[in-house]
Motif scaffolding. Structure first.
Motif, short mmCIF file in Angstrom:
data_model
loop_
_atom_site.label_atom_id
_atom_site.label_comp_id
_atom_site.label_asym_id
_atom_site.label_seq_id
_atom_site.Cartn_x
_atom_site.Cartn_y
_atom_site.Cartn_z
N THR A 201 -7.81 -10.89 -7.66
CA THR A 201 -6.76 -11.70 -7.04
C THR A 201 -5.38 -11.19 -7.43
O THR A 201 -4.47 -11.15 -6.60
N ILE A 202 -5.22 -10.79 -8.69
CA ILE A 202 -3.92 -10.26 -9.12
C ILE A 202 -3.56 -8.99 -8.36
O ILE A 202 -2.45 -8.88 -7.82
N VAL A 203 -4.47 -8.03 -8.32
CA VAL A 203 -4.13 -6.71 -7.78
C VAL A 203 -3.95 -6.72 -6.27
O VAL A 203 -3.33 -5.81 -5.72
N ARG A 204 -4.44 -7.74 -5.59
CA ARG A 204 -4.29 -7.76 -4.13
C ARG A 204 -3.02 -8.49 -3.66
O ARG A 204 -2.80 -8.65 -2.46
N GLN A 205 -2.19 -8.94 -4.60
CA GLN A 205 -0.94 -9.59 -4.21
C GLN A 205 0.02 -8.58 -3.61
O GLN A 205 -0.05 -7.39 -3.88
N PRO A 206 0.93 -9.03 -2.73
CA PRO A 206 1.88 -8.11 -2.09
C PRO A 206 2.63 -7.26 -3.11
O PRO A 206 3.00 -7.75 -4.19
N ALA A 207 2.84 -6.02 -2.78
CA ALA A 207 3.45 -5.06 -3.72
C ALA A 207 4.83 -5.51 -4.18
O ALA A 207 5.23 -5.22 -5.32
N LYS A 208 5.56 -6.21 -3.34
CA LYS A 208 6.91 -6.62 -3.70
C LYS A 208 6.95 -7.96 -4.42
O LYS A 208 8.03 -8.47 -4.74
N HIS A 209 5.80 -8.55 -4.66
CA HIS A 209 5.75 -9.82 -5.38
C HIS A 209 5.52 -9.58 -6.87
O HIS A 209 4.67 -8.77 -7.26
N ALA A 210 6.24 -10.31 -7.71
CA ALA A 210 5.86 -10.42 -9.11
C ALA A 210 4.70 -11.39 -9.21
O ALA A 210 4.56 -12.29 -8.39
N VAL A 211 3.87 -11.21 -10.23
CA VAL A 211 2.70 -12.07 -10.41
C VAL A 211 2.90 -12.92 -11.65
O VAL A 211 3.20 -12.41 -12.73
N VAL A 212 2.72 -14.22 -11.48
CA VAL A 212 2.65 -15.16 -12.59
C VAL A 212 1.22 -15.68 -12.63
O VAL A 212 0.72 -16.22 -11.65
#
Length: 405
Positions: A201-212
């Motif tokens: 789920t983390i790695v599939r987030q949009p490239a321009k998004h930071a992940v919390v």
């Protein structure tokens, strides 16, 4: 898909994959130790603007209308509730959700072990229709897509993704205690499968998004002393009570060049058993730069000294405020206590966890890491002789999972 194949140790410990930014921050820890860690930009740009996150630690029944008033006073862009509202108190979860929605506060939630109090450890659950799961299922239905356990919620305006870890976690390395529950509720059958699901789920987030990353309990690998951020303090023998699946998921995502900018959680209360020592509440991973914050200050309520004697009986309400800069590094974090007396709201107490000074040349970010507000007795200080050198370590000691190309 993520497989459960463990990466070679030499590859796990390699730091080359973790240094994504053009420069690093100097980190000043506890006893004036300075280390270099990567600065996570998350791929965002200044167009997204700074973001204020307000974290609500373990509620444990302590939520009334004044709490949402205090939350609104802090002007959050996003509110994050890390669970343990009560012992499957469905009405309380519904009230909180309705109040937060009524005030138009964007929010994400993850449920804790107390929110499945009557069903989490039952080994004879018959299936999804078991009546002992009714309270848990009702809470999930109320929260809907705002519940991010084993899922995510994206905030495109802030270029931010909130990714949920395993919900209902009681902490520690044992899977068997809640094996039946996790199989029925989420079709997840092992710690490895849980780690893979979170990392994917983390790695599939949009490239321009930071992940919390948002969890009820924090990751393993952050220390085995009672005062450590996920340290076990209720048994005679101290130990690491973090979640191994979250440890592996964060390490895997970082190795895939997708480190989380921030991980927030609760569960491990700030005051240690006996009430004489306080837990370390903040940690920065030396490899990935991920900031980890425990927001479980329990109890959340305390009496407001400013109103004693005037008949108002005001109260202080705890929150943890995290400010992220436009390019998504954590600029500051602090515990705050908001006084609510009648219709008036005011921040009465403030305790810094992290704060950053940025120099004009843009080449030096100096982040000061508090000892998490630790206040100890002489005995506790004695046992923490090397405390300052232990704050910055790494969760990368655990297993990772290879990404299939």
């Amino acid at each position: 898909m993520l497989s459960a194949q463990v990466l070679p140790k030499a590859l796990i410990t390699s730091q080359a994959h973790f240094y994504r930014a053009a420069f690093v921050r100097g980190l000043r820890v506890g006893r004036r130790q300075v280390l270099s860690i990567p600065r996570i930009s998350g791929g965002g740009t200044c167009d997204s603007g700074p973001v204020r996150l307000v974290l609500i630690g373990d509620v444990h029944h302590q939520w009334v209308e004044q709490d949402v008033t205090a939350l609104k006073h802090l002007q959050p862009d996003i509110a994050l509730f890390v669970g343990d509202f009560g012992e499957e108190v469905v009405e309380l979860v519904q009230t909180i959700k309705q109040q937060v929605d009524a005030h138009n506060i964007p929010a994400a939630y993850i449920l804790g072990n107390h929110d499945a109090w009557h069903s989490l450890s039952k080994k004879d659950l018959s299936g999804a229709g078991d009546p002992r799961l009714a309270g848990t299922q009702a809470q999930l239905q109320i929260l809907g897509q705002d519940h991010v356990g084993f899922s995510c919620k994206q905030f495109p305006a802030h270029r931010l993704s909130i990714v949920g870890a395993r919900p209902f976690s009681a902490g520690g390395s044992s899977w068997n205690r809640a094996a039946k529950f996790n199989h029925i509720m989420f079709n997840v059958n092992s710690m490895e499968a849980s780690a893979a699901r979170i990392a994917e789920t983390i790695v599939r987030q949009p490239a321009k998004h930071a992940v919390v990353v948002m969890a009820h309990n924090g990751p393993a690998g952050l220390g085995q002393q009672t005062h450590d951020i996920c340290g076990r303090d209720w048994l005679e023998k101290a130990g690491d009570h973090g979640d191994p699946d979250l440890q592996a998921a964060l390490a895997t995502a970082a190795h895939a060049d997708r480190p989380a900018a921030l991980a927030v959680f609760g569960h491990m209360h700030h005051m240690l058993k006996g009430g004489q020592c306080r837990r370390q509440m903040v940690h920065i991973d030396a490899h990935s730069g991920t900031v980890l914050i425990n927001c479980a200050v329990v109890p959340r309520w305390s009496e407001d000294p400013a109103t004693q004697g005037n008949g108002n009986h005001g109260s202080l309400h705890h929150f943890t405020v995290v400010n992220m800069a436009a390019d998504h590094y954590v600029e500051s974090a602090s515990h705050v206590w908001v006084g609510v007396s009648g219709s008036k709201c005011q921040t009465q107490r403030h305790e810094d966890l992290i704060w950053t000074k940025s120099y004009r040349d843009g080449q030096l970010m100096r982040t000061y890491l508090s000892t998490g507000g630790v206040r100890t007795t002489a005995d506790c200080l004695q046992s923490n002789a090397a405390y300052g050198t232990k704050v910055v370590s790494s969760y990368h000691g655990g297993s990772e999972f290879k990404l299939n190309q």
